[in-house]
Design an enzyme around this catalytic site. Structure first.
Site, mmCIF file in Angstrom:
data_model
loop_
_atom_site.group_PDB
_atom_site.id
_atom_site.type_symbol
_atom_site.label_atom_id
_atom_site.label_comp_id
_atom_site.label_asym_id
_atom_site.label_seq_id
_atom_site.Cartn_x
_atom_site.Cartn_y
_atom_site.Cartn_z
ATOM 1 N N GLU A 40 -2.047 9.678 -1.509
ATOM 2 C CA GLU A 40 -1.881 10.608 -2.623
ATOM 3 C C GLU A 40 -2.964 11.686 -2.609
ATOM 4 O O GLU A 40 -2.692 12.867 -2.829
ATOM 5 C CB GLU A 40 -1.907 9.848 -3.959
ATOM 6 C CG GLU A 40 -1.559 10.749 -5.119
ATOM 7 C CD GLU A 40 -1.787 10.099 -6.482
ATOM 8 O OE1 GLU A 40 -2.199 10.823 -7.395
ATOM 9 O OE2 GLU A 40 -1.532 8.888 -6.633
ATOM 10 N N CYS A 45 -1.431 8.177 -14.466
ATOM 11 C CA CYS A 45 -0.057 8.055 -14.951
ATOM 12 C C CYS A 45 0.036 7.033 -16.083
ATOM 13 O O CYS A 45 -0.788 6.124 -16.214
ATOM 14 C CB CYS A 45 0.889 7.734 -13.802
ATOM 15 S SG CYS A 45 1.141 5.995 -13.487
#
Length: 322
Positions: free
Chosen positions: A131, A199
């Site tokens: 990521e 998140c």
């Protein structure tokens, strides 16, 4: 020790988040629609069991696009890729399906926007994580990577000009905020992203494990070694008061010695873990004399993401939603 004194609590929410669910279903539907093999760049999600199950169905996992035959179908993992990877896929005429989690895509958009404004960006994350590589690839000349609060001391950026911070989506909320506070002290003009990058699922799973850890002699986190959010759950459980906490891929990895003198066990799982692996851990505990688990639910999660548009257009109308 009487059996009544023993308790097993399983945290909720746990396991699959919306981005993982979407990514796994993307590979399954790509196999159904185009037939095997479907290539996947990197692990679709960081879970050994999921990867092995998809391999059995005909998915081929590769590290780099050079391993994919020209013209083949390739799925990009939930962790996202850099623009360079997209260009390479186009050059090799690969049919791409981008299963990047929309919450990771949001961080990519922020990186591009701040780079356009010519702002230096501090990215909080783990070096080498897919990521982070994907996000840094959006604006490498504007990015400085910071892994821990202590790394802030060595960040060499002007202290009298605005800079902005972004973060990997799967970090420890508490440690990230500690890093941000250190950055604010050093860089008074530090700006934050419009909304939190960590998140919702990572935050919810950390809050849920905190809730059970405080009264647990042992916390078992189900998740793979390369799953950032699973590894964080072990750290969060220990910080929240669990006497011991361990990560296992499945029940086979539980060391019986961990259960010695233990009455209260907490169980949870990372965001890329299928529920069947948690069930296996709970069955193992029952086999060792522990009672059935009680679920402690912190919050209901109802978020779902639509499948990638490049796959949706090839699906029968009724299958385009999952």
């Amino acid at each position: 020790m009487s059996e009544t004194a023993k308790h097993v609590v399983v945290a909720a929410p746990r396991g699959y988040c919306a981005g993982v669910d979407r990514a796994v279903i993307t590979v399954e539907k790509a196999l159904d629609t185009y037939g095997a093999p479907v290539y996947v760049r990197k692990q679709i999600v960081h879970n050994k069991h999921v990867v092995e199950t998809l391999e059995q169905r005909g998915a081929i996992f590769v590290e780099e696009l050079t391993e994919v035959p020209e013209g083949a179908t390739v799925v990009f993992s939930a962790h996202g890729v850099s623009p360079m990877v997209h260009s390479e896929a186009a050059e090799r005429q690969l049919k791409t399906i981008d299963a990047t989690c929309p919450l990771v895509t949001k961080v990519h958009h922020e990186a591009k926007r701040f780079a356009k404004q010519d702002l230096p960006i501090v990215l909080i994350g783990h070096a080498g994580h897919e990521e982070v590589e994907g996000t840094m690839g959006e604006a490498p000349e504007h990015m400085t990577l910071v892994e821990t609060p202590d790394d802030v001391d060595s960040v060499d950026l002007p202290t009298d000009k605005p800079i902005v911070w972004l973060s990997q989506t799967t970090l420890s909320v508490d440690e990230t905020m500690e890093t941000v506070n250190r950055l604010k002290t050093k860089f008074p003009l530090l700006e934050s992203p419009p909304s939190d990058d960590i998140c919702y699922a990572t935050q919810n799973r950390q809050l849920a494990v905190k809730q059970i850890a405080a009264h647990s002699d042992l916390v078992i986190v189900v998740g793979s070694q390369n799953s950032s959010n699973s590894v964080r759950l072990v750290e969060v459980a220990l910080e929240a008061g669990a006497k011991a906490a361990y990560r296992v891929d499945n029940a086979d990895e539980i060391d019986e010695a961990w259960l010695e003198g233990v009455n209260n066990v907490g169980v949870t799982s990372g965001a890329s873990v299928p529920e069947v692996l948690v069930d296996g851990v709970l069955e193992y505990l029952e086999g060792k004399g522990f009672p059935k688990a009680v679920e402690e639910r912190l919050i209901e999660e109802s978020l779902t993401f639509a499948l990638p548009p490049e796959l949706r257009k090839d699906l029968p109308k009724h299958a385009a939603r999952h």
